[in-house]
Design an enzyme around this catalytic site. Structure first.
Site, PDB file in Angstrom:
ATOM      1  N   GLU A  46       0.831  -1.194   0.000  1.00  0.00           N
ATOM      2  CA  GLU A  46       0.000   0.000   0.000  1.00  0.00           C
ATOM      3  C   GLU A  46       0.878   1.261   0.000  1.00  0.00           C
ATOM      4  O   GLU A  46       1.839   1.363   0.769  1.00  0.00           O
ATOM      5  CB  GLU A  46      -0.867  -0.052   1.255  1.00  0.00           C
ATOM      6  CG  GLU A  46      -1.848   1.059   1.445  1.00  0.00           C
ATOM      7  CD  GLU A  46      -2.672   0.865   2.721  1.00  0.00           C
ATOM      8  OE1 GLU A  46      -3.702   1.533   2.850  1.00  0.00           O
ATOM      9  OE2 GLU A  46      -2.277   0.039   3.585  1.00  0.00           O
ATOM     10  N   LYS A 115      -9.184   2.352  -2.074  1.00  0.00           N
ATOM     11  CA  LYS A 115      -9.466   1.662  -0.815  1.00  0.00           C
ATOM     12  C   LYS A 115     -10.877   2.011  -0.332  1.00  0.00           C
ATOM     13  O   LYS A 115     -11.290   3.172  -0.361  1.00  0.00           O
ATOM     14  CB  LYS A 115      -8.425   2.070   0.227  1.00  0.00           C
ATOM     15  CG  LYS A 115      -8.443   1.286   1.517  1.00  0.00           C
ATOM     16  CD  LYS A 115      -7.235   1.663   2.370  1.00  0.00           C
ATOM     17  CE  LYS A 115      -7.147   0.869   3.646  1.00  0.00           C
ATOM     18  NZ  LYS A 115      -5.905   1.178   4.410  1.00  0.00           N
ATOM     19  N   CYS A 170      -5.357  -3.327   2.437  1.00  0.00           N
ATOM     20  CA  CYS A 170      -5.127  -3.415   3.877  1.00  0.00           C
ATOM     21  C   CYS A 170      -6.400  -3.577   4.709  1.00  0.00           C
ATOM     22  O   CYS A 170      -6.948  -4.654   4.822  1.00  0.00           O
ATOM     23  CB  CYS A 170      -4.311  -2.216   4.338  1.00  0.00           C
ATOM     24  SG  CYS A 170      -3.516  -2.482   5.947  1.00  0.00           S
TER      25      CYS A 170
END
Length: 638
Positions: A46, A115, A170
């Site tokens: 990330e 995300k 994540c």
């Protein structure tokens, strides 16, 4: 990529916080390394193009401009590489900043995935800088062209449609309903996670379990790339904990604070087959989002992933012993229920001094112990005939004595001679009639003794014998309850060995060890100088090969070519390729020809992932043709 194998990698390049040019150099070097390793899909962490720990520098125009320039540079670098790279970067879209993963391939940016779930608790404050992913797929303009932008993007290989991947970042994995669940239902067989998970005490074990479990729940491969070396340690530390998992198993892992790079092969055809088999796995959903297609020529993928010679057994000695104890308990509890339900006064077992009858006897003894009944309620019957050797007969008697069960010895030679006379069979003709008459006479004796003692005949035949049809129809093929019905021969051996290991009685341990050393044989042909003359594995082939074939042909439904390829890989140095091919032909011929025996099996408990009960796992016509499978092997053999 042939046979569905795709080499993948998860890597952690060292970063310099806020130096996009330096980071791009290291990312490009890692891309080159992965390409040299034959990797076709590379997952990176990330925000690795800037560093995850830039904090308020993410709001600086200079950083964002440099990041986009270096991302386009990496996209151009991908033109000469035969792999897809998923790289983390902060990107602007409609005036807002998003924490993104960009998919690079063939000189282009195939798509950008923002995300969805931004943590803003504990040490995380991503909402200070970033906006959650929008609901719909749109477009983001990069380098003068529009690229697909959205959380619901899937990337699918035109030449191998089963190779289809989705991306999450994540925290997306750590929430109750991760984007990967929706992506998998829409067809993604692979999930890439670009992550920057900081290291705290115990977190690595939790992270490992989370990735492993998610790959199992979604029946997918999961590539987890974690931030590591070079991230700011102002308040946090990052370890580069990279993981590759597939359907509940970790294939490769870069341990925390080590090299930050791991490679393995995932099997997308295996995953597709498992999803077909599981009726509860949702069919492809139209809500999964937009599919981005890419072209990648299928090539042979060199295998490095672990492929065990004994797929029915765990690799570790301690885990293997624990598995054997667990299965013995399952068998014993199943038999306990059957004995209790039928009010059987005895469990009648033909005991030969071989492995299968030994295991069935151990199970029966354990069942009587569970019922609180005397072991004498187990009636073991040894029935010597033409092929019985002193070694097996003595081991059978000593085993029964040590276990404290009732024992009867009934010599069946006279009965079999009389039977031969009745049917007019020449005693010197040692054919299948000569052999099977003995097996059927033994079964008749056991059935009648069960009637005499109000008992049940306990079957001894194992899963490997059922697969090959290595049983006399209405002989050892038949019983009133088959406790070994789903135990393959390779597992039987380890179960007896584990029982011996646990035994307090040295004499019992000694006789079990000798049974383990005795060649597998039905002992239906006359002994030669007192030694066993009929060795099963000389006739039908090594059981370790047949159990391997059974696992991959039945459990996973692999083609003969793929089963052969895996066997050659797993048994390299143990068997020549032509030998494996020869026994694989035997397996398919026998497996198809002997289904009629499996269509009328007695009850017996399923204890593992492969079973051949006609009432449960395996439904197959008794007259199905093996021609299609054998012709595929004939093409290989030339």
């Amino acid at each position: 990529m042939k046979h569905g194998f795709v080499k993948v990698a998860a890597g952690t390049p060292a970063v310099t916080v806020a130096d996009c040019a330096a980071n791009a150099e290291r990312i490009a070097a890692l891309m080159e390394r992965a390409a040299a390793d034959g990797v076709r899909l590379l997952a990176l962490p990330e925000l690795c193009l800037t560093g995850y720990t830039c904090a308020d520098l993410f709001l600086q125009e200079s950083l964002l401009g440099a990041c986009e320039r270096q991302l386009l540079r990496l996209a151009q670098a991908s033109a000469g590489l035969p792999l897809i790279t998923v790289v983390g970067a902060p990107l602007l879209w409609r005036g807002k900043l998003y924490n993104c993963a960009a998919v690079l391939y063939g000189g282009e940016i195939l798509g950008v995935v923002p995300k969805s779930h931004l943590p803003n608790y504990g040490e995380f404050y991503e909402r200070r800088h970033f906006t959650p992913a929008p609901d719909a797929v749109s477009a983001i303009r990069l380098g003068g062209r529009d690229c697909p932008f959205g959380a619901n993007l899937l990337f699918r290989c035109a030449e191998l449609p089963e190779f289809c991947f989705g991306v999450e970042l994540c925290e997306d994995l750590w929430v109750p309903n991760p984007p990967s669940a929706r992506q998998a239902e829409a067809g993604a067989s692979v999930i890439v996670n670009c992550s920057a998970s900081d290291e705290t005490v115990g977190k690595a074990a939790y992270r490992r379990q989370l990735v492993k479990s998610q790959s199992a729940r979604l029946v997918c491969a999961y590539l987890y790339a974690d931030a590591g070396e070079g991230e700011s340690t102002t308040d946090l530390v990052f370890s580069g904990h990279d993981i590759i998992a597939e359907n509940g198993a970790i294939l490769a892992e870069a341990a925390p604070f080590e090299q930050g790079y791991c490679v393995s092969e995932i099997d997308v055809m295996r995953l597709a087959g498992e999803r077909r088999r599981m009726t509860t796995f949702a069919a492809g959903s139209e809500d999964g989002g937009r599919v981005v297609s890419f072209s990648m020529e299928p090539t042979d993928t060199a295998l490095t992933r672990p492929v065990s010679k004994t797929p029915f057994l765990p690799e570790g000695e301690a885990e293997r012993a624990e598995r054997c104890r667990e299965i013995l308990s399952m068998q014993a509890h199943a038999l306990k229920k059957r004995l209790d339900h039928t009010r059987a006064k005895s469990a009648v077992i033909g005991i030969s001094g071989g492995l299968d009858s030994c295991l069935a006897l151990l199970v029966s003894v354990r069942a009587m112990d569970l019922l609180g009944r005397p072991r004498a309620d187990v009636l073991a019957v040894t029935m010597p005939c033409f092929g019985t050797t002193g070694r097996t007969r003595d081991n059978a008697v000593e085993l029964c004595r040590r276990l404290g069960v009732s024992l009867r010895e009934i010599d069946i030679k006279t009965s079999v001679y009389r039977h031969f006379e009745d049917i007019g069979h020449d005693l010197t003709k040692l054919d299948v009639t000569y052999e099977n008459a003995q097996a059927r006479e033994r079964t008749q004796v056991l059935m009648d003794l069960a009637n005499q003692t109000s008992g049940l005949v306990i079957g001894t035949g194992d899963l490997s014998e059922l697969a090959l049809g290595w049983a006399t129809y209405n002989g050892d093929h038949m019983s009133m309850y088959g406790v070994n019905a789903s135990i393959p021969k390779t597992l039987v051996r380890h179960m007896v060995a584990t029982f011996a290991l646990d035994a307090d009685d040295e004499g019992l341990r000694a006789v079990l060890d000798d049974i383990l050393d005795t060649p597998v044989s039905p002992e239906l042909l006359p002994a030669a100088d007192g030694e066993i003359s009929q060795k099963t594995e000389h006739l039908v082939g090594p059981y370790e090969l047949h159990d391997f074939f059974l696992y991959y042909a039945v459990r996973w439904g692999f083609s003969p070519r793929k089963v052969l390829r895996l066997a050659e890989y797993a048994f390299a140095g143990s068997y020549a390729a032509d030998e494996i091919l020869s026994w694989l032909r035997v397996f398919y011929r026998r497996f198809f020809a002997q289904q009629f025996k499996r269509s009328c099996l007695p009850d017996g408990p399923k204890v593992g992932s492969v079973a051949l009960s006609p009432r449960g796992d395996w439904r197959m016509p008794s007259d199905a043709s093996a021609a299609l499978w054998l012709s595929e092997l004939d093409e290989i053999g030339g």
